[in-house]
Design a protein around this motif. Sequence first.
Motif, mmCIF file in Angstrom:
data_model
loop_
_atom_site.group_PDB
_atom_site.id
_atom_site.type_symbol
_atom_site.label_atom_id
_atom_site.label_comp_id
_atom_site.label_asym_id
_atom_site.label_seq_id
_atom_site.Cartn_x
_atom_site.Cartn_y
_atom_site.Cartn_z
ATOM 1 N N TRP A 182 0.814 -1.145 0.013
ATOM 2 C CA TRP A 182 0.068 -0.002 0.226
ATOM 3 C C TRP A 182 0.952 1.189 -0.015
ATOM 4 C CZ3 TRP A 182 -4.578 1.156 -1.611
ATOM 5 C CH2 TRP A 182 -4.926 2.502 -1.188
ATOM 6 N N ASP A 200 -2.300 -5.293 -0.461
ATOM 7 C CA ASP A 200 -3.179 -4.681 -0.026
ATOM 8 C C ASP A 200 -4.402 -4.330 -0.632
ATOM 9 O OD1 ASP A 200 -4.380 -2.088 1.659
ATOM 10 O OD2 ASP A 200 -2.712 -2.559 2.926
ATOM 11 N N ASP A 201 -5.070 -3.224 -0.600
ATOM 12 C CA ASP A 201 -6.282 -3.072 -1.198
ATOM 13 C C ASP A 201 -6.319 -3.361 -2.760
ATOM 14 O OD1 ASP A 201 -9.023 -2.645 -1.644
ATOM 15 O OD2 ASP A 201 -8.997 -0.631 -0.647
ATOM 16 N N TYR A 224 -5.468 -8.677 1.655
ATOM 17 C CA TYR A 224 -6.271 -7.707 2.475
ATOM 18 C C TYR A 224 -7.855 -8.001 2.295
ATOM 19 C CZ TYR A 224 -8.324 -2.770 2.562
ATOM 20 O OH TYR A 224 -8.974 -1.710 2.603
ATOM 21 N N CYS A 250 -11.915 0.050 1.215
ATOM 22 C CA CYS A 250 -11.539 1.559 1.517
ATOM 23 C C CYS A 250 -11.392 2.120 -0.154
ATOM 24 C CB CYS A 250 -10.469 1.964 2.188
ATOM 25 S SG CYS A 250 -10.587 1.579 3.812
ATOM 26 N N ALA A 251 -11.135 1.292 -0.912
ATOM 27 C CA ALA A 251 -10.911 1.479 -2.351
ATOM 28 C C ALA A 251 -12.195 1.313 -3.020
ATOM 29 C CB ALA A 251 -9.586 1.247 -2.881
ATOM 30 N N LYS A 267 -4.822 -8.807 6.367
ATOM 31 C CA LYS A 267 -5.262 -7.499 6.974
ATOM 32 C C LYS A 267 -6.568 -7.278 6.643
ATOM 33 C CE LYS A 267 -3.803 -2.595 6.106
ATOM 34 N NZ LYS A 267 -3.093 -1.566 5.451
ATOM 35 N N ASP A 305 -9.621 -4.513 6.945
ATOM 36 C CA ASP A 305 -9.783 -3.122 7.053
ATOM 37 C C ASP A 305 -11.229 -2.633 7.671
ATOM 38 O OD1 ASP A 305 -9.051 -0.459 6.926
ATOM 39 O OD2 ASP A 305 -8.327 -0.458 4.747
ATOM 40 N N CYS A 316 -7.399 -3.670 11.086
ATOM 41 C CA CYS A 316 -7.117 -2.356 10.642
ATOM 42 C C CYS A 316 -8.055 -1.495 10.878
ATOM 43 C CB CYS A 316 -6.793 -2.449 9.320
ATOM 44 S SG CYS A 316 -6.230 -0.952 8.553
ATOM 45 N N TRP A 376 -7.962 1.068 13.022
ATOM 46 C CA TRP A 376 -7.366 2.579 13.210
ATOM 47 C C TRP A 376 -7.416 3.058 14.689
ATOM 48 C CZ3 TRP A 376 -11.830 3.758 9.414
ATOM 49 C CH2 TRP A 376 -11.508 3.084 8.235
ATOM 50 N N ARG A 390 -4.343 -2.062 14.585
ATOM 51 C CA ARG A 390 -3.663 -0.675 14.304
ATOM 52 C C ARG A 390 -4.282 0.114 15.295
ATOM 53 N NH1 ARG A 390 -3.573 0.873 8.950
ATOM 54 N NH2 ARG A 390 -4.119 3.068 9.720
ATOM 55 N N ASP A 421 -4.021 6.546 9.202
ATOM 56 C CA ASP A 421 -2.814 6.240 8.333
ATOM 57 C C ASP A 421 -1.591 7.102 8.541
ATOM 58 O OD1 ASP A 421 -4.651 4.372 7.491
ATOM 59 O OD2 ASP A 421 -4.492 5.082 5.515
HETATM 60 C C1 GLA Z 1 -7.049 2.081 4.830
HETATM 61 C C2 GLA Z 1 -5.912 1.550 5.745
HETATM 62 C C3 GLA Z 1 -4.724 1.524 4.764
HETATM 63 C C4 GLA Z 1 -4.712 0.783 3.567
HETATM 64 C C5 GLA Z 1 -5.935 1.511 2.779
HETATM 65 C C6 GLA Z 1 -6.332 0.596 1.434
HETATM 66 O O1 GLA Z 1 -6.658 3.642 4.601
HETATM 67 O O2 GLA Z 1 -5.786 2.240 7.088
HETATM 68 O O3 GLA Z 1 -3.550 1.139 5.564
HETATM 69 O O4 GLA Z 1 -5.087 -0.664 3.639
HETATM 70 O O5 GLA Z 1 -7.052 1.809 3.335
HETATM 71 O O6 GLA Z 1 -7.406 1.223 0.778
#
Ligand code: GLA
Length: 407
Positions: free
Chosen positions: A50, A85-86, A126, A134-135, A160, A162, A194, A196, A213, A217
């Motif tokens: 990522w 990741d994403d 992920y 998130c994407a 991972k 999210d 994840c 946050w 997490r 980020d």
């Molecule tokens: C969030 C996560 C990041 C990453 C993005 C991917 O922001 O906290 O670490 O995985 O999504 O879209």
Amino acid sequence: MNGNWKRGAMHGFVLIVAVSFMAVLFAGQAMAQSQRDSLAQTPPMGWNSWNKFACNVSEDLIKSVADAIAMNGMKEAGYQYVVIDDCWQVSRDENGFIVADPQHFPSGMKALADYVHSKGLKFGLYSDAGTKTCAGRPGSQGHEYQDALQYARWGVDYLKYDWCNTETRNAQEAYSTMSNALIATGRPIVFSMCEWGTAKPWLWGKGIGNLWRTTGDIGDKWSAKITWPGGGCCQYGMLEILDMQVGLDAFAGPGHWNDPDMLEVGNGGMTTAEYRAHFSFWALLAAPLIAGNDVRSMTPEIKEILTNAEVIAVNQDKLGREGRRVRKDGDSEVWVKSLADGSRAVILLNRGQADADISVNWDEIGYPNHISAKVRDLWAHKELGAFTGSFKAKVASHAVVMVKILP
Ligand code: GLA
């Protein structure tokens, strides 16, 4: 009389069944929790796409990264998990199974996992606890057991997970559901939560996730607070993330780690000294060491940071204690991590603009002041001598001195 007896017996029977059911349920839950905690006995080490590549992921990228890690000394240094990741996923098939992007991953995830495994490394993916990642790719909500099964079939070793698009979902429920689904596959899959830090996962995450997490980020900056394009808060610099770890050390231990987000070392937004500080802190915090740069083309300075065996040994120390801040005098700080051999790893941090003399007293790190201890510089790889009561060093601006102190 007969009727009463029958009713009583029936009640008794229902009670026994209910109690037995609860006992099995709790025993099952306790077993799942101890199974979860038996993974990642030291903080996981690896690489994630990522921070450098965002949505530009493909099987060619992942293969070349795995080749690099296997060849450039990172594997020997302990890096193990190669995590996409994403943006690897595009849709679900007619049976609800998740579909990998056929354009960027034409050979499929099983073949890619096999390739990563053939290099002696482990493979990670992920997903997200909501309807979408998130994407905006398909999330796992409502498909947890099916996704876990698919990951296990592909040979996934790390997930991972999210927290985007989760609306009113309860975090503890959502992460428990996926944790249990992963355990039900019978394949050991490290679970990276994840979330946050919003629902304070350090309070309930042990036994559910192997890492969680603690913040929003990270950005590739020494110090910053950057709002998202939509105006939401925030992406943080390294120092802001560091400050948010104060007070969390008691919640980490073997199998369950605080995660201050992935490394930015080598991505270009900090000086070499700042990256050395970033890496030193992630080691001292017993944080997962997940590189996030292009490891196929690193400068020698960056490679030296990511593969510093003495600093990595602090991170991977078997005692599994997270380090903590013991003093803050304006821009000068002292942080300490207790190690299995009774020694201490100590970081002297200078956040200021000018060089500073920073000292650490033995009584701040749990030693009586009258004893003598050997001090070793973990970046210069040098014994600095024996000191009694305290140790002092000149620390450059935006830099650290990291030492090991052994009585
Ligand atoms: C969030 C996560 C990041 C990453 C993005 C991917 O922001 O906290 O670490 O995985 O999504 O879209």
